[in-house]
Design an enzyme around this catalytic site. Structure first.
Site, mmCIF file in Angstrom:
data_model
loop_
_atom_site.group_PDB
_atom_site.id
_atom_site.type_symbol
_atom_site.label_atom_id
_atom_site.label_comp_id
_atom_site.label_asym_id
_atom_site.label_seq_id
_atom_site.Cartn_x
_atom_site.Cartn_y
_atom_site.Cartn_z
ATOM 1 N N ARG A 273 6.482 5.048 1.316
ATOM 2 C CA ARG A 273 5.210 6.123 1.500
ATOM 3 C C ARG A 273 4.700 6.791 3.131
ATOM 4 O O ARG A 273 5.118 6.108 3.392
ATOM 5 C CB ARG A 273 3.949 5.562 0.748
ATOM 6 C CG ARG A 273 2.963 6.617 0.536
ATOM 7 C CD ARG A 273 1.356 5.468 -0.035
ATOM 8 N NE ARG A 273 0.354 6.884 -0.056
ATOM 9 C CZ ARG A 273 -0.756 6.075 -0.134
ATOM 10 N NH1 ARG A 273 -1.235 5.284 -0.484
ATOM 11 N NH2 ARG A 273 -2.188 6.990 -0.545
ATOM 12 N N GLY B 172 -5.581 7.042 -3.672
ATOM 13 C CA GLY B 172 -3.603 7.226 -4.039
ATOM 14 C C GLY B 172 -4.103 9.233 -3.914
ATOM 15 O O GLY B 172 -2.786 9.903 -3.790
ATOM 16 N N HIS C 291 8.001 -7.490 -2.347
ATOM 17 C CA HIS C 291 7.384 -6.622 -0.908
ATOM 18 C C HIS C 291 8.654 -6.932 -0.017
ATOM 19 O O HIS C 291 8.333 -6.607 1.575
ATOM 20 C CB HIS C 291 6.126 -6.679 -0.564
ATOM 21 C CG HIS C 291 4.978 -6.218 -0.887
ATOM 22 N ND1 HIS C 291 4.843 -5.136 -1.467
ATOM 23 C CD2 HIS C 291 3.658 -6.777 -1.459
ATOM 24 C CE1 HIS C 291 3.742 -4.716 -1.879
ATOM 25 N NE2 HIS C 291 3.266 -6.170 -1.891
ATOM 26 N N THR D 45 2.439 0.865 -5.595
ATOM 27 C CA THR D 45 3.020 -0.309 -5.746
ATOM 28 C C THR D 45 3.099 -0.333 -6.989
ATOM 29 O O THR D 45 2.882 -0.340 -8.395
ATOM 30 C CB THR D 45 3.187 -2.023 -5.005
ATOM 31 O OG1 THR D 45 3.304 -1.286 -3.586
ATOM 32 C CG2 THR D 45 3.835 -2.795 -5.878
ATOM 33 N N THR D 46 1.100 -0.034 -6.774
ATOM 34 C CA THR D 46 0.248 -0.519 -8.751
ATOM 35 C C THR D 46 0.843 0.484 -9.559
ATOM 36 O O THR D 46 1.180 0.571 -10.868
ATOM 37 C CB THR D 46 -0.782 -0.484 -8.415
ATOM 38 O OG1 THR D 46 -1.136 -1.501 -7.898
ATOM 39 C CG2 THR D 46 -1.598 -0.519 -9.969
ATOM 40 N N LYS E 236 1.034 -1.117 -0.163
ATOM 41 C CA LYS E 236 -0.188 0.167 0.347
ATOM 42 C C LYS E 236 0.811 1.245 0.473
ATOM 43 O O LYS E 236 0.408 2.747 0.983
ATOM 44 C CB LYS E 236 -1.330 0.221 1.027
ATOM 45 C CG LYS E 236 -2.284 -1.192 1.073
ATOM 46 C CD LYS E 236 -2.289 -2.121 -0.100
ATOM 47 C CE LYS E 236 -3.048 -0.643 -0.246
ATOM 48 N NZ LYS E 236 -3.515 -1.852 -1.980
#
Length: 286
Positions: free
Chosen positions: A111, A247, A88, A28-29, A25
């Site tokens: 993040r 996001g 990860h 990553t995407t 979270k």
């Protein structure tokens, strides 16, 4: 654990490999979409990008959660080069072949912990990983502060890659999610330069940086049919749309009370200490 051990034992890195590392979270995407688009821009125009009809997690598969799940040993050698792969795992748990492969590149995206905590809770609830509805933040927040969290303590995870980037900046690029949000065009160029796929002056003049940034933007990916429907099967099943919630930077204010935020902020300052690593929580680096 079985998949991780198999990955550590059998994966053989090669010089052209690109490893994208994150805490869950942490964007990553987004990082997967950016790296894939930059590296493959000569193979696919933006208008015909595989991202338009495939979730980024299929284009850049997870190593321990997908390719090596259940102790499977995939035919990695059959993948086209450069192989763009994701993990990860903390830095110290990466296979020695990755750490010792001089030209293999690692990009780490970090993040701020309050947004990571908030995003994780929403992800768990949306995919119904929890056995019952969340009654209070107290228990998950306390566990997060104590480091009881997937892939270990947040602080150790960040510092592992941070220190590696300071020691060997040619091999490890440390990025911050908040910096990508502030200036994605500069971040696209930085990633391209680091990976050895720099954008030419002609490409920049043609607006390719902006095209890649727009293609990979949260708003664009979220509204694609391939990310609205279906689910991905790794070591767990997750809805495609659960990877595209908001996001935003600072969304934690809608969930985490000030008292908890202050505690986490002080804890972060304590854990990071004299490392030089700062993360943006309130609009300022702390």
């Amino acid at each position: 654990l079985r998949a991780t051990l198999t990955f550590q034992k059998h994966f053989k890195a090669i010089d052209s490999d690109i490893i994208l590392a994150t805490m869950p979270k942490s964007g990553t995407t987004w990082l997967k979409a950016l790296a894939f688009s930059i590296v493959n821009r000569n193979n696919h125009s933006v208008d015909e990008s595989p991202l338009l009809f495939s979730n980024p997690h299929y284009l850049v598969p997870f190593l321990e959660m997908h390719l090596y799940k259940d102790g499977n040993i995939p035919d990695i050698d059959a993948m086209p080069c450069p192989r763009i792969l994701a993990t990860h795992l903390p830095y110290q748990f990466l296979p020695s072949t990755i750490l010792d492969c001089s030209n293999c590149r690692i990009i780490y995206l970090c993040r701020n912990p309050l947004d990571v905590f908030t995003s994780t809770l929403h992800f768990v609830l949306q995919n119904r990983f929890a056995s019952r509805p969340l009654a209070s933040l107290d228990v998950p927040f306390e566990e997060f502060c104590q480091g009881i969290y997937p892939y270990g303590p947040f602080w150790d995870h960040c510092l592992g890659y941070w220190n590696a980037s300071l020691k060997n900046p040619q091999k490890v690029l440390f990025l911050k999610y908040e910096d990508l949000k502030k200036d994605i065009n500069s971040s696209v160029k930085k990633i391209a330069d680091f990976l050895g796929y720099p954008l030419s002056a002609e490409e920049e003049e043609a607006g390719l940086v902006e095209e890649i940034a727009t293609l990979c933007s949260f708003e664009n990916l979220k509204n694609l049919n391939c990310n609205k429907e279906g689910e991905i099967q790794t070591v767990f099943r997750a809805k495609h749309n659960s990877f595209f919630r908001k996001g935003e930077v600072g969304d934690w204010v809608n969930l985490v009370p000030p008292s908890m935020a202050n505690r986490l902020e002080k804890l972060m300052q304590e854990k990071f200490g004299e490392s030089g690593l700062t993360l943006d929580i309130h609009g300022n680096s702390v």
